[in-house]
Design an enzyme around this catalytic site. Sequence first.
Site, PDB file in Angstrom:
ATOM      1  N   GLY A  13       0.818  -1.207   0.000  1.00  0.00           N
ATOM      2  CA  GLY A  13       0.000   0.000   0.000  1.00  0.00           C
ATOM      3  C   GLY A  13       0.849   1.252   0.000  1.00  0.00           C
ATOM      4  O   GLY A  13       1.361   1.647  -1.042  1.00  0.00           O
ATOM      5  N   SER A  34       6.139  -4.852  -1.855  1.00  0.00           N
ATOM      6  CA  SER A  34       5.901  -3.468  -2.232  1.00  0.00           C
ATOM      7  C   SER A  34       6.192  -2.546  -1.038  1.00  0.00           C
ATOM      8  O   SER A  34       7.285  -2.584  -0.482  1.00  0.00           O
ATOM      9  CB  SER A  34       4.475  -3.317  -2.759  1.00  0.00           C
ATOM     10  OG  SER A  34       4.262  -2.065  -3.332  1.00  0.00           O
ATOM     11  N   TRP A  35       5.208  -1.729  -0.599  1.00  0.00           N
ATOM     12  CA  TRP A  35       5.426  -0.898   0.582  1.00  0.00           C
ATOM     13  C   TRP A  35       5.872  -1.738   1.770  1.00  0.00           C
ATOM     14  O   TRP A  35       6.665  -1.301   2.602  1.00  0.00           O
ATOM     15  CB  TRP A  35       4.152  -0.125   0.944  1.00  0.00           C
ATOM     16  CG  TRP A  35       4.094   0.243   2.403  1.00  0.00           C
ATOM     17  CD1 TRP A  35       3.350  -0.364   3.373  1.00  0.00           C
ATOM     18  CD2 TRP A  35       4.860   1.253   3.072  1.00  0.00           C
ATOM     19  NE1 TRP A  35       3.584   0.217   4.597  1.00  0.00           N
ATOM     20  CE2 TRP A  35       4.511   1.210   4.443  1.00  0.00           C
ATOM     21  CE3 TRP A  35       5.797   2.192   2.638  1.00  0.00           C
ATOM     22  CZ2 TRP A  35       5.060   2.070   5.377  1.00  0.00           C
ATOM     23  CZ3 TRP A  35       6.359   3.054   3.569  1.00  0.00           C
ATOM     24  CH2 TRP A  35       5.992   2.983   4.929  1.00  0.00           C
ATOM     25  N   ASP A  51       8.374  -4.979 -13.659  1.00  0.00           N
ATOM     26  CA  ASP A  51       7.749  -4.213 -12.573  1.00  0.00           C
ATOM     27  C   ASP A  51       7.913  -2.726 -12.870  1.00  0.00           C
ATOM     28  O   ASP A  51       8.994  -2.149 -12.698  1.00  0.00           O
ATOM     29  CB  ASP A  51       8.411  -4.563 -11.231  1.00  0.00           C
ATOM     30  CG  ASP A  51       7.635  -4.010 -10.044  1.00  0.00           C
ATOM     31  OD1 ASP A  51       6.898  -3.032 -10.225  1.00  0.00           O
ATOM     32  OD2 ASP A  51       7.780  -4.566  -8.943  1.00  0.00           O
ATOM     33  N   HIS A  58       4.643  -6.316 -10.759  1.00  0.00           N
ATOM     34  CA  HIS A  58       4.643  -5.904  -9.356  1.00  0.00           C
ATOM     35  C   HIS A  58       3.791  -6.790  -8.454  1.00  0.00           C
ATOM     36  O   HIS A  58       3.987  -6.815  -7.254  1.00  0.00           O
ATOM     37  CB  HIS A  58       4.149  -4.459  -9.256  1.00  0.00           C
ATOM     38  CG  HIS A  58       4.426  -3.811  -7.935  1.00  0.00           C
ATOM     39  ND1 HIS A  58       5.702  -3.608  -7.449  1.00  0.00           N
ATOM     40  CD2 HIS A  58       3.594  -3.316  -6.983  1.00  0.00           C
ATOM     41  CE1 HIS A  58       5.649  -3.018  -6.271  1.00  0.00           C
ATOM     42  NE2 HIS A  58       4.377  -2.839  -5.960  1.00  0.00           N
TER      43      HIS A  58
END
Length: 324
Positions: free
Chosen positions: A43, A115-116, A272, A300
């Site tokens: 996120g 990711s985050w 990505d 991603h």
Amino acid sequence: MSALYPKIEPYDHGLLDTGDGNLIYWETCGNPNGWPALVLHGGPGSGCSTDARRQFDPEAYRIVLFDQRNCGRSLPSAADPTTDLSLNTTWHLVADIEKLRLVLDIDSWLLFGNSWGSTLALAYAETHPQRVAAIVLSGVTTTRRSEIDWLCRGMAPLFPEEWHRFRQGIPSSMQGLDEDMAGAYHRLLNDPDPQTRLKAARDWHDWEAASILLADPDGLPRRWADPVYVLTRARIITHYFLNGAWLEDGVLLRNAAQLAGIPGILLQGRFDIEAPLVTAWELARAWPESELRILPYAAHSTANPGMSAAIVAATDRFRNFPQK
């Protein structure tokens, strides 16, 4: 045939009271006596998915998942415009992880971040390296200003039509703010009018969808159809991007020496676009104990070709790893 382990349900769950008005939802799955593994979702603000439980051998791991502040099942929700996000920062999340570790009586654990979640994993591991036995990251980010700028503006030449619509989402009354897309959308997402907030949330996700659909034409995550979900996620993301995630620019790469002695596997899709390969490559150079694996057809998403299998293979490699 899925590369993931079969579906499982939590054997325990609860709400962690942070002491500042936030309640953090957590759950544990798999083997109660297994090696603890912590899942850090993306996120920021995406919340945990049930598939994240399936990336670990349930007989070997005690799998811990939690919804980060103000998203998923944690309270209060960022979808409510009255929810104050001033107590939702990277360092609040790092403190939440440490509180959760103590509540669950865990000495050290494997971290998995996508990711985050990879940014948060690095921030926690560099702050509490003695509590981290191993790390697996996918879709690697460090949330530097250059990475935020890429997501909010740099991708524009690849998606001119979508970029045009993204800019058109900023009303003429806010002319000039389109130079700072995160700031402009942050204002719209905190507007008193609920329709303005919802439109901004959808416009933000439509922009993100451009790069996702390029790599995965089968469609977007089902959760993106939920207005509460997109409001929550967009409000938290712009809150973080506007503030540079409360990280001194480039600090996670500069402090990678704090990871000495911690083995890691970095999984990065060649396609990505959201998190270009350069960040994972730079991290691998700064962290000698890490191994970079480039997946030739993945982008991603953890569901992209080869990525799920690579994550499971990485966690399987560590399931018999001696804990600290």
